[in-house]
Design an enzyme around this catalytic site. Structure first.
Site, mmCIF file in Angstrom:
data_model
loop_
_atom_site.group_PDB
_atom_site.id
_atom_site.type_symbol
_atom_site.label_atom_id
_atom_site.label_comp_id
_atom_site.label_asym_id
_atom_site.label_seq_id
_atom_site.Cartn_x
_atom_site.Cartn_y
_atom_site.Cartn_z
ATOM 1 N N ARG A 69 -28.009 -51.407 2.673
ATOM 2 C CA ARG A 69 -28.971 -50.869 1.715
ATOM 3 C C ARG A 69 -29.864 -49.781 2.293
ATOM 4 O O ARG A 69 -30.441 -48.987 1.538
ATOM 5 C CB ARG A 69 -29.744 -52.010 1.066
ATOM 6 C CG ARG A 69 -28.799 -52.837 0.163
ATOM 7 C CD ARG A 69 -29.436 -54.063 -0.428
ATOM 8 N NE ARG A 69 -29.797 -55.077 0.541
ATOM 9 C CZ ARG A 69 -28.958 -56.005 1.031
ATOM 10 N NH1 ARG A 69 -27.721 -56.037 0.634
ATOM 11 N NH2 ARG A 69 -29.383 -56.889 1.901
ATOM 12 N N GLU A 106 -31.927 -65.202 10.551
ATOM 13 C CA GLU A 106 -32.412 -66.552 10.269
ATOM 14 C C GLU A 106 -31.262 -67.535 10.167
ATOM 15 O O GLU A 106 -31.427 -68.729 10.332
ATOM 16 C CB GLU A 106 -33.305 -66.622 9.025
ATOM 17 C CG GLU A 106 -33.033 -65.640 7.960
ATOM 18 C CD GLU A 106 -33.916 -65.771 6.738
ATOM 19 O OE1 GLU A 106 -34.528 -66.819 6.491
ATOM 20 O OE2 GLU A 106 -33.976 -64.794 6.006
#
Length: 182
Positions: A69, A106
């Protein structure tokens, strides 16, 4: 620094165009979907314009966009401020010699790559992505640019999730965001 604290009227429109998708890509994640922002030409243009207004007079010669992105927001910013665009890619997507930087996510680990000849020592760089969460990806991008000799001036993201403390991984480099998700 956050543009949302500046009370620019465009920020509310941008924020309202970002869809939050619960439990995607896995349970417990609140995915910040910028595709709905891209469907609104005015909100998308306002997003680019806010970044351009901030960086047009900062002598930035490199805009480095993080796959994927960052490839949406980086090129129009680079064109508008007269800088080159450098794609920072996932592994094995760039031909030729590359710098590699591994980083933790994460939910795992990943790697970014950049062409060795893409950036020259002393160039002033801006890192661009759609979102900063834990900071691993943006930090890896900074490391790639700095290994090539660039000076990272700032990191710019459309969205920040402050509770994940990604800013702490930027070693004091400024972070500019348009929208904070809480």
């Amino acid at each position: 620094m956050s543009a949302c604290k500046d009370q620019d009227p465009r920020i509310h429109a941008i924020q309202s165009r970002i869809r939050v998708v619960p439990n995607f890509p896995k349970p417990g994640i609140m995915f910040q979907d910028i595709t709905t922002l891209l469907l609104d030409p005015k909100a998308f243009k306002d997003t680019i314009d806010l970044f351009v207004e901030r960086y047009k007079d900062k002598s930035i010669s490199v805009v480095a966009g993080i796959e994927a992105r960052g490839f949406i927001f980086g090129p129009p910013i680079a064109l508008a401020i007269g800088a080159k665009f450098v794609p920072l890619r996932k592994p094995n997507k760039l031909p030729g010699k590359v710098f590699k930087q591994e980083y933790d996510l994460e939910y795992g680990s990943d790697c970014l790559e950049m062409h060795i000849e893409a950036v020259e020592a002393g160039e002033r760089a801006l890192v661009v992505d759609d979102l900063i969460a834990t900071g691993g990806t943006v930090s890896a991008a900074m490391n790639l640019l700095e290994r090539a000799g660039a000076e990272v001036v700032e990191c710019a993201c459309v969205i920040e999730i402050p509770e994940l403390k990604g800013k702490e991984k930027l070693n004091g480099k400024p972070l500019y965001v348009l929208v904070e998700y809480r």
